[in-house]
Design a protein around this motif. Structure first.
Motif, PDB file in Angstrom:
ATOM      1  N   GLU A   1       0.825  -1.207   0.000  1.00 54.66           N
ATOM      2  CA  GLU A   1       0.000   0.000   0.000  1.00 54.66           C
ATOM      3  C   GLU A   1       0.858   1.254   0.000  1.00 54.66           C
ATOM      4  O   GLU A   1       0.583   2.212  -0.737  1.00 54.66           O
ATOM      5  CB  GLU A   1      -0.942  -0.007   1.207  1.00 54.66           C
ATOM      6  CG  GLU A   1      -2.096  -0.982   1.086  1.00 54.66           C
ATOM      7  CD  GLU A   1      -2.919  -0.737  -0.170  1.00 54.66           C
ATOM      8  OE1 GLU A   1      -3.304   0.433  -0.420  1.00 54.66           O
ATOM      9  OE2 GLU A   1      -3.168  -1.700  -0.922  1.00 54.66           O
ATOM     10  N   ARG A   2       1.893   1.259   0.819  1.00 53.34           N
ATOM     11  CA  ARG A   2       2.772   2.436   0.878  1.00 53.34           C
ATOM     12  C   ARG A   2       3.536   2.622  -0.434  1.00 53.34           C
ATOM     13  O   ARG A   2       3.783   3.758  -0.860  1.00 53.34           O
ATOM     14  CB  ARG A   2       3.732   2.319   2.053  1.00 53.34           C
ATOM     15  CG  ARG A   2       3.039   2.497   3.408  1.00 53.34           C
ATOM     16  CD  ARG A   2       4.049   2.627   4.534  1.00 53.34           C
ATOM     17  NE  ARG A   2       4.808   1.413   4.743  1.00 53.34           N
ATOM     18  CZ  ARG A   2       4.386   0.387   5.466  1.00 53.34           C
ATOM     19  NH1 ARG A   2       3.187   0.414   6.052  1.00 53.34           N
ATOM     20  NH2 ARG A   2       5.143  -0.687   5.628  1.00 53.34           N
TER      21      ARG A   2
ATOM     22  N   LYS B   1       3.808   1.200  -9.358  1.00 58.79           N
ATOM     23  CA  LYS B   1       2.677   0.581 -10.051  1.00 58.79           C
ATOM     24  C   LYS B   1       2.856  -0.936 -10.075  1.00 58.79           C
ATOM     25  O   LYS B   1       3.916  -1.437 -10.476  1.00 58.79           O
ATOM     26  CB  LYS B   1       2.609   1.126 -11.473  1.00 58.79           C
ATOM     27  CG  LYS B   1       1.545   0.490 -12.349  1.00 58.79           C
ATOM     28  CD  LYS B   1       1.664   1.060 -13.754  1.00 58.79           C
ATOM     29  CE  LYS B   1       0.696   0.394 -14.724  1.00 58.79           C
ATOM     30  NZ  LYS B   1       0.888   0.902 -16.109  1.00 58.79           N
TER      31      LYS B   1
ATOM     32  N   LYS C   1       2.422   1.858  -3.430  1.00 58.05           N
ATOM     33  CA  LYS C   1       1.476   2.442  -4.389  1.00 58.05           C
ATOM     34  C   LYS C   1       1.253   3.926  -4.097  1.00 58.05           C
ATOM     35  O   LYS C   1       1.172   4.756  -5.007  1.00 58.05           O
ATOM     36  CB  LYS C   1       0.159   1.682  -4.342  1.00 58.05           C
ATOM     37  CG  LYS C   1       0.267   0.240  -4.848  1.00 58.05           C
ATOM     38  CD  LYS C   1      -1.024  -0.533  -4.601  1.00 58.05           C
ATOM     39  CE  LYS C   1      -0.862  -1.993  -4.963  1.00 58.05           C
ATOM     40  NZ  LYS C   1      -2.069  -2.801  -4.637  1.00 58.05           N
ATOM     41  N   GLU C   2       1.187   4.269  -2.815  1.00 57.79           N
ATOM     42  CA  GLU C   2       1.020   5.673  -2.438  1.00 57.79           C
ATOM     43  C   GLU C   2       2.221   6.505  -2.868  1.00 57.79           C
ATOM     44  O   GLU C   2       2.088   7.700  -3.169  1.00 57.79           O
ATOM     45  CB  GLU C   2       0.823   5.774  -0.922  1.00 57.79           C
ATOM     46  CG  GLU C   2      -0.511   5.232  -0.439  1.00 57.79           C
ATOM     47  CD  GLU C   2      -0.573   5.088   1.072  1.00 57.79           C
ATOM     48  OE1 GLU C   2       0.407   5.478   1.755  1.00 57.79           O
ATOM     49  OE2 GLU C   2      -1.603   4.594   1.592  1.00 57.79           O
ATOM     50  N   ALA C   3       3.405   5.871  -2.910  1.00 56.50           N
ATOM     51  CA  ALA C   3       4.622   6.580  -3.321  1.00 56.50           C
ATOM     52  C   ALA C   3       4.724   6.716  -4.835  1.00 56.50           C
ATOM     53  O   ALA C   3       5.633   7.384  -5.343  1.00 56.50           O
ATOM     54  CB  ALA C   3       5.857   5.857  -2.779  1.00 56.50           C
ATOM     55  N   GLY C   4       3.821   6.060  -5.578  1.00 55.22           N
ATOM     56  CA  GLY C   4       3.825   6.173  -7.028  1.00 55.22           C
ATOM     57  C   GLY C   4       4.186   4.915  -7.776  1.00 55.22           C
ATOM     58  O   GLY C   4       4.151   4.880  -9.013  1.00 55.22           O
TER      59      GLY C   4
END
Length: 503
Positions: free
Chosen positions: A364-365, A372, A367-370
């Motif tokens: 999750e972190r 993919k 994906k939050e950082a960009g």
């Protein structure tokens, strides 16, 4: 990077449930093994052992106390002189007998390991085979130790080097390779003439207890002792105990720090094999297909719960998109399932609910950082702690997922443009256990291997081990050598005896 593969959730292949992987009567006693026999814990408290593939309770084992650890240390102290004076030939014969006993029970041990950890049988079978070979190698190494030649190094004085056992070695082993990591400690420690008190992970004690049961008649009482329980209780006591001469741990960096801190009070030796975040540096001239095929195994073996896993790819920007496509193609063929679902299952569950949630938190972190997910990226449906084999691309430089040990079936892909950049970024992680370099340029391969800050560096390969070669790390990955004859050095002490021969 513009790779457009879609995230897939995948499925978990389930066993039929009609035939258990192991009969309940094959389970070891859920007690401590001290002075050659099983005994209950002092308090009678127990802890459940959970099957991570289906979340069922397998059995309960004793929840040890400091007093249980003290009893085991006493047994090891009482046994250490006789075992330490045993000739190398005799110790070697014992280790060979242990190897034979493990080989006779290889299928049982593999099934028990898979039951306790959720590992695919192919992984557990490899663990058992490697354990057998470890004992056979150490049996030979015990009889062929080397040191400085005896001679006259000061006038009229003859110098002789003696190699002696340390005495009692406390051992703490992890949950990712319960039997194999125990053997990596037990074999050289016994070969060097020491006695042992070992604490297995509270999550995965069963094969270690079974090992003790199977080999009880081969070792004198007190030479090998097993105490089950929690690290902050049993591990802490072993690290602090004044009659334990060395503490050896394979585990997390935090556990290593705690053990080293406690051990410093008695100035005992410490042997630490801790975490890893192995960079895989792929140059433009590399065989990309071979690299992708290698990482299909090296990045996901044991569901990525492997400290040497090739989990952080740094690939030259000119070939990054093509490599990502090849890796997704390879990883997409991995078979995820319960160990009872077939001999071709390659990926099992995370070891526990807590670790499962930790890996998902990392994703999750990321994906939050960009980053993919072009494959996987989350949990798989149903019971058990299964995470889909995952490939992350578009990973920003410095993202937490590239620096922290995820310890799951996750490989990140970053790009670089220059050789010096590849080196600096490969070395920026706090760990230094393993790395690999992929190039068809022999000079570049040699040079890069010397510049990467890791105890093991592969060139055009990854995660290939041999019992003859040492396994050890730099930086936060710890210190001390597992495997190889170097391990015997770690578990021995050298004494210089000088004779005045003047006449």
């Amino acid at each position: 990077m513009t790779t457009t593969a879609t995230t897939t959730s995948g499925t978990v292949r389930r066993g039929t449930g009609t035939t258990p992987i192991l009969a309940s009567e094959a389970l070891p006693p859920g007690q401590h093994f001290i002075a050659g026999g099983f005994r209950p814990g002092i308090t009678g408290e127990k802890q459940a052992v959970v099957n991570p593939a289906n979340e069922s309770t397998i059995c309960e084992v004793a929840q040890g106390t400091a007093e249980d650890a003290d009893a085991a240390v006493l047994a090891a102290v009482e046994a250490k002189e006789a075992w330490g004076r045993t000739l190398p030939k005799k110790r070697a014969e014992t280790l060979l007998a242990i190897a034979d006993r493990l080989e006779e029970n290889a299928d049982l041990l593999a099934r028990l390991e898979s039951l306790n950890t959720g590992k695919p049988l192919m992984v557990s079978e490899d663990d058992v085979a490697s354990s057998i070979d470890s004992f056979r190698f150490m049996a030979g190494a015990a009889r062929a130790t080397t040191s400085l030649a005896a001679g006259e190094y000061a006038e009229d004085h003859l110098s002789v080097i003696l190699r002696e056992p340390l005495g009692v070695v406390g051992v703490v082993t992890p949950w990712n390779y319960p039997l194999l990591m125990a053997v990596w400690k037990i074999a050289p420690i016994l070969a060097a003439g020491n006695t042992i008190v070992l604490k297995p992970s509270e999550q995965t004690p069963l094969t270690t207890l079974k090992f003790a049961e199977l080999t009880a008649d081969l070792l004198p009482p007190g030479v090998l002792n097993i105490v089950t329980g929690l690290g902050p209780v049993i591990g802490e006591r072993l690290a602090a105990h004044p009659n334990v001469d060395m503490i050896a741990l394979t585990g997390s960096v935090n556990s290593g720090r705690a053990v080293a801190r406690t051990a410093s009070e008695t100035v005992k030796r410490v042997h630490l094999e801790l975490g890893g975040k192995a960079p895989v540096v792929i140059f433009a001239d590399a065989d990309l297909q071979a690299a992708a095929e290698s990482l299909r195994v090296a990045g996901y073996w044991n569901s990525g719960q492997e400290c040497g896993a090739g989990c952080r790819v740094l690939v030259h920007e000119s070939v990054a998109e093509r490599f990502a496509e090849l890796l997704v193609e390879q990883v997409g063929t991995l078979v995820v399932g319960e160990p009872t679902a077939g001999s071709d299952v390659e990926i099992g569950p995370m070891i526990s609910k807590a670790h499962f949630e930790r890996v998902l938190g990392h994703l999750e972190r990321a994906k939050e950082a960009g980053a993919k997910a072009v494959l996987g990226g989350g949990a798989l449906e149903g019971s058990g702690y299964f995470v889909a084999p995952t490939v992350l691309v578009d990973v920003p430089e410095g993202a937490a997922c590239t620096l922290e040990e995820i310890f799951g079936p996750v490989v990140t892909i970053e790009t670089f443009s220059a050789e010096d950049e590849a080196v600096s970024r490969a070395n920026e992680v706090p760990y230094g256990l393993a790395a690999s370099v992929w190039t068809l340029n022999a000079q570049l391969g040699h040079d890069m291997a010397s510049r990467l800050d890791a105890g093991t560096v592969w060139v055009n390969s990854h995660l290939v081990l041999a019992n003859e070669m040492p396994w050890s790390g730099f930086k936060s990955s710890g210190y001390g050598r597992d495997l190889s004859a170097y391990a015997l050095d770690d578990y021995s002490r050298t004494k210089h005896v000088m004779h005045n021969k003047a006449r």
